[in-house]
Scaffold this motif. Structure first.
Motif, PDB file in Angstrom:
ATOM      1  N   CYS A 283       5.779  14.239  15.196  1.00 40.15           N
ATOM      2  CA  CYS A 283       5.035  13.244  14.428  1.00 40.15           C
ATOM      3  C   CYS A 283       4.977  13.678  12.968  1.00 40.15           C
ATOM      4  O   CYS A 283       4.849  14.870  12.660  1.00 40.15           O
ATOM      5  CB  CYS A 283       3.624  13.090  14.985  1.00 40.15           C
ATOM      6  SG  CYS A 283       3.604  12.511  16.699  1.00 40.15           S
ATOM      7  N   GLY A 284       5.078  12.726  12.069  1.00 41.60           N
ATOM      8  CA  GLY A 284       5.116  13.019  10.652  1.00 41.60           C
ATOM      9  C   GLY A 284       3.838  12.658   9.931  1.00 41.60           C
ATOM     10  O   GLY A 284       2.962  11.972  10.459  1.00 41.60           O
TER      11      GLY A 284
ATOM     12  N   MET B 275       0.284   6.553   0.636  1.00 41.71           N
ATOM     13  CA  MET B 275       0.427   5.794   1.870  1.00 41.71           C
ATOM     14  C   MET B 275      -0.551   6.321   2.904  1.00 41.71           C
ATOM     15  O   MET B 275      -1.026   7.458   2.823  1.00 41.71           O
ATOM     16  CB  MET B 275       1.868   5.893   2.401  1.00 41.71           C
ATOM     17  CG  MET B 275       2.933   5.539   1.377  1.00 41.71           C
ATOM     18  SD  MET B 275       4.594   5.524   2.048  1.00 41.71           S
ATOM     19  CE  MET B 275       4.592   3.934   2.843  1.00 41.71           C
ATOM     20  N   LYS B 276      -0.826   5.466   3.926  1.00 40.66           N
ATOM     21  CA  LYS B 276      -1.693   5.832   5.036  1.00 40.66           C
ATOM     22  C   LYS B 276      -1.062   5.341   6.337  1.00 40.66           C
ATOM     23  O   LYS B 276      -0.235   4.419   6.336  1.00 40.66           O
ATOM     24  CB  LYS B 276      -3.091   5.233   4.849  1.00 40.66           C
ATOM     25  CG  LYS B 276      -3.090   3.711   4.928  1.00 40.66           C
ATOM     26  CD  LYS B 276      -4.505   3.136   4.845  1.00 40.66           C
ATOM     27  CE  LYS B 276      -4.473   1.594   4.957  1.00 40.66           C
ATOM     28  NZ  LYS B 276      -5.829   1.023   4.920  1.00 40.66           N
ATOM     29  N   VAL B 277      -1.422   5.954   7.478  1.00 41.27           N
ATOM     30  CA  VAL B 277      -0.874   5.589   8.777  1.00 41.27           C
ATOM     31  C   VAL B 277      -1.395   4.221   9.187  1.00 41.27           C
ATOM     32  O   VAL B 277      -2.594   3.934   9.054  1.00 41.27           O
ATOM     33  CB  VAL B 277      -1.246   6.651   9.833  1.00 41.27           C
ATOM     34  CG1 VAL B 277      -0.716   6.256  11.202  1.00 41.27           C
ATOM     35  CG2 VAL B 277      -0.713   8.017   9.418  1.00 41.27           C
ATOM     36  N   ASN B 278      -0.491   3.362   9.731  1.00 42.43           N
ATOM     37  CA  ASN B 278      -0.938   2.040  10.187  1.00 42.43           C
ATOM     38  C   ASN B 278      -1.591   2.157  11.560  1.00 42.43           C
ATOM     39  O   ASN B 278      -1.645   3.239  12.163  1.00 42.43           O
ATOM     40  CB  ASN B 278       0.227   1.049  10.200  1.00 42.43           C
ATOM     41  CG  ASN B 278       1.349   1.503  11.132  1.00 42.43           C
ATOM     42  OD1 ASN B 278       1.148   2.332  12.008  1.00 42.43           O
ATOM     43  ND2 ASN B 278       2.533   0.949  10.935  1.00 42.43           N
ATOM     44  N   GLN B 279      -2.074   1.023  12.081  1.00 46.67           N
ATOM     45  CA  GLN B 279      -2.832   1.047  13.331  1.00 46.67           C
ATOM     46  C   GLN B 279      -1.970   1.413  14.530  1.00 46.67           C
ATOM     47  O   GLN B 279      -2.445   2.039  15.476  1.00 46.67           O
ATOM     48  CB  GLN B 279      -3.492  -0.327  13.554  1.00 46.67           C
ATOM     49  CG  GLN B 279      -4.584  -0.657  12.544  1.00 46.67           C
ATOM     50  CD  GLN B 279      -5.235  -1.998  12.831  1.00 46.67           C
ATOM     51  OE1 GLN B 279      -4.781  -2.749  13.703  1.00 46.67           O
ATOM     52  NE2 GLN B 279      -6.315  -2.290  12.106  1.00 46.67           N
TER      53      GLN B 279
ATOM     54  N   GLY C 115       4.352   3.933  11.554  1.00 48.23           N
ATOM     55  CA  GLY C 115       4.815   3.961  10.179  1.00 48.23           C
ATOM     56  C   GLY C 115       3.645   4.081   9.222  1.00 48.23           C
ATOM     57  O   GLY C 115       2.472   4.215   9.630  1.00 48.23           O
ATOM     58  N   CYS C 116       3.954   4.042   7.930  1.00 48.58           N
ATOM     59  CA  CYS C 116       2.934   4.178   6.890  1.00 48.58           C
ATOM     60  C   CYS C 116       2.879   2.911   6.052  1.00 48.58           C
ATOM     61  O   CYS C 116       3.923   2.294   5.776  1.00 48.58           O
ATOM     62  CB  CYS C 116       3.239   5.372   5.993  1.00 48.58           C
ATOM     63  SG  CYS C 116       3.230   6.969   6.854  1.00 48.58           S
TER      64      CYS C 116
ATOM     65  N   GLY D  28       0.879   1.797  -3.581  1.00 51.30           N
ATOM     66  CA  GLY D  28       1.549   3.049  -3.245  1.00 51.30           C
ATOM     67  C   GLY D  28       1.333   4.153  -4.240  1.00 51.30           C
ATOM     68  O   GLY D  28       2.197   5.015  -4.402  1.00 51.30           O
ATOM     69  N   ALA D  29       0.226   4.198  -4.917  1.00 52.17           N
ATOM     70  CA  ALA D  29      -0.022   5.236  -5.928  1.00 52.17           C
ATOM     71  C   ALA D  29      -0.529   6.498  -5.246  1.00 52.17           C
ATOM     72  O   ALA D  29      -1.408   6.458  -4.386  1.00 52.17           O
ATOM     73  CB  ALA D  29      -1.021   4.756  -6.954  1.00 52.17           C
ATOM     74  N   GLY D  30       0.053   7.648  -5.643  1.00 48.77           N
ATOM     75  CA  GLY D  30      -0.425   8.920  -5.111  1.00 48.77           C
ATOM     76  C   GLY D  30      -1.588   9.472  -5.913  1.00 48.77           C
ATOM     77  O   GLY D  30      -2.272  10.396  -5.454  1.00 48.77           O
TER      78      GLY D  30
END
Length: 638
Positions: A368-369, A375-379, A383-384, A413-415
């Protein structure tokens, strides 16, 4: 000793035939007399009658016969319902004559007459008279005569060629379905029973025997054939029997044996192991690949083994393999299936494992990555998703965070959030810029003022340069010398350069003064009759974009052309300079060799057709006139 000489003068035979001595017979052909002792009465009658020996003949000596009632013995043949004796392939019949008999001159006796009939293709019957005279026939026999005793002369005897149709096969043998056209023995006309074959050494008589084990009679039952591999035959067998599946024939195909466990019977009649990855079939007659999920690691395996643990195999496998990372064996262990999104599996895993919170995976992932920054993990954890504008997320963050006061992120998508910087003022999603128009207008005004000042400064510099250059000339005195001496052509070029600067600086007064100066220079050239310099100066004026100067140049160019056309030539020039200049001008011309007397009216096409020629070394007036007077190379031009 011939037959006639042997019995010449004999009246009666009072000694048994078996006691006769044959030592004195040196030639002749007749049946084996010793064999007559074993012949039956029917056969003996035939032999005696054929040779004219006295013997009491009885019509019932030979029995009747038909398709069901056979004649006894291989020396008898069934002919018209009556058993008749066989003599060397011919059926002997008494009291019968051929229907179309033709005498054979010089042929007498049974042997000679038989040989004559054998040599004649159309002969099917021959007969012997009482004196052994021979007659040959081809169309059958006349009706039978009643029997009688021998009185003085021997009865007339006929011999019909024997065929298989007349023959009765001995014992349990059968009449052959096919036989030669001229067959005349039981060997050729009869065949043995199904389990027997003919003995060749007994020809022409039929003798049969059983074939040994491993062999069966041939289709014509004339020999024994060995059974093919994979079949066998016991002794006295009629045909070969195929071995059962999983068996091979052994001991010269006399028996079959079972293949060992793990072996199959091949078409080559050998037992062999199945290769790795396969096992024998139920009947041991073929190799069957191991099914998916099973394997056979070595040749000769009896059963396929199931794959152990987290491994799999396809059909015909020699070993089982572990699944690659991201996949696990299916229920049948026949293939590997990819882990679904949100799960992962390392190499050799038995089942897929769900990703922990805050991590994700795609289909077939080995681990798992973590989501990248912004970005954040989707439900679904497959994916992100990017953070919205005005938010940010560091690498591995569980949620997106809103930008603090004074910072912003204007794209998804800003870090991290950015500072607006001076002079902007920041909010979460943008930097405010309402004060920028004031700064922009001020900047534009300053730029415009600077540009105007630069233009004024440039115009001032141009005026100073024009006035400084014009100071070289004294335009108020017509008899003044020019600054550049007597090279008027260069002065005209300098005037054009100064005019160009004056026009850009919009100095109209200076332009008028330059135009006056130009007229003075052209006038000086005309007064000094310096027509060449005048023409070149006029050409420069015409080539410029100064309208007033162009008009003056064109007028002066016309004047030069007019003066050139009416210009006279001095004697000193003609004597000192003309010869050299004329020859130089002639070299510049193209010369053609044409008919004498050609004029300028000659067409260009006609002139082009003339051959090229070298210019004349000592030209006459007609050749010289066009060179010095015509075109832009003429002496008066320019």
């Amino acid at each position: 000793t011939s037959m006639n000489e042997m019995f010449q003068g004999a009246v009666a035979f009072d000694q048994p035939i078996g006691t006769w001595s044959l030592k004195g017979i040196s030639r002749g052909s007749f049946p084996n007399l010793r064999a007559l002792v074993s012949y039956g009465a029917c056969h003996k009658h035939a032999v005696y009658a054929a040779w004219g020996w006295p013997y009491e003949w009885k019509d019932n000596s030979c029995s009747t016969c038909d398709d069901n009632v056979r004649c006894s013995g291989q020396h008898l043949a069934c002919f018209e319902g009556q058993c008749a004796p066989l003599l060397e392939g011919y059926i002997y019949l008494i009291h019968r004559t051929p229907t179309n008999a033709i005498a054979a001159p010089g042929v007498s006796g049974f042997a000679a007459c038989k040989a004559a009939c054998d040599a004649e293709l159309s002969c099917s019957v021959f007969s012997l008279s009482s004196d052994f005279a021979c007659s040959l026939g081809s169309q059958g026999l006349q009706p039978a005569m009643s029997g009688r005793k021998l009185q003085g002369q021997a009865p007339l005897a006929s011999f019909v060629g024997h065929r298989c149709l007349h023959f009765t096969c001995p014992g349990a043998t059968l009449k052959a379905e096919e036989f030669p056209q001229d067959a005349a023995s039981s060997f050729e006309c009869c065949t043995c029973a199904a389990r027997e074959r003919k003995i060749l050494e007994a020809r022409p008589y039929l003798q049969c025997e059983y074939c040994e084990a491993g062999k069966v009679p041939s289709p014509g039952r004339t020999s024994c054939l060995a059974c093919t591999n994979g079949s066998y035959a016991l002794a006295a067998s009629a045909e070969c029997v195929l071995c059962q599946p999983g068996q091979v024939s052994v001991n010269s195909n006399t028996a079959c044996r079972n293949c060992l466990q793990g072996e199959i019977a091949t078409q080559a009649n050998v037992c062999q192991h199945c290769p790795a990855g396969s096992v024998p079939s139920a009947h041991q007659d073929a190799c069957v690949p191991c099914g998916p999920g099973t394997y056979a690691s070595s040749p000769g395996a009896w059963n396929c083994s199931a794959c152990p643990g987290p491994t799999y195999s396809g059909a015909g496998a020699m070993s089982c393999l572990p699944c690659t990372p991201g996949t696990v064996p299916n229920r049948e262990q026949s293939a590997c299936e990819a882990c679904p999104a949100g799960e992962s599996a390392r190499e050799g895993a038995l089942e897929c494992t769900s990703c922990p919170i805050g991590k994700y995976s795609s289909d077939g992932a080995m681990s798992c990555g973590t989501c990248a920054a912004g970005m954040k993990v989707n439900q679904l954890q497959d994916g992100c998703d990017k953070c919205d504008a005005g938010e940010y997320a560091e690498e591995g963050a569980l949620e997106c965070t809103r930008c603090p006061n004074g910072k912003y992120s204007d794209k998804p998508g800003a870090g991290a959030c950015d500072d607006c910087g001076f002079p902007l003022m920041g909010s979460a999603t943008e930097c405010l810029w309402w004060h920028l128009p004031i700064i922009l207008v001020t900047t534009l005004i300053l730029m415009a003022v600077g540009w105007i000042f630069a233009q004024l400064l440039r115009a001032h510099c141009r005026r100073r340069k024009v006035r400084r250059l014009m100071a070289k000339f004294d335009v108020h005195r017509e008899d003044a010398e020019f600054a550049f001496g007597s090279d008027y052509e260069d002065e005209v070029g300098e005037i054009l350069h100064i005019w160009h600067l004056a026009s850009k600086a919009q100095l109209d007064d200076e332009a008028e003064q330059l135009l006056s100066l130009t007229k003075i220079i052209l006038q000086r050239l005309k007064e000094q009759k310096r027509w060449s310099q005048l023409h070149r100066s006029a050409s420069k004026l015409i080539a410029s974009d100064w309208e007033e100067a162009v008009a003056i140049g064109k007028a002066e160019a016309s004047r030069v052309r007019f003066e050139s056309e009416h210009l006279g030539v001095s004697l000193s020039y003609f004597l000192n300079n003309f010869n050299q200049e004329a020859h130089e001008a002639m070299r510049e011309r193209d010369w053609k060799e044409g008919p004498w007397g050609s004029t300028a009216d000659t067409s260009a096409e006609e002139w082009d057709c003339w051959p090229a020629s070298h210019f004349p070394a000592d030209p006459n007036f007609i050749q010289l006139a066009p060179v010095v007077a015509v075109g832009d190379l003429g002496f008066g031009f320019g």
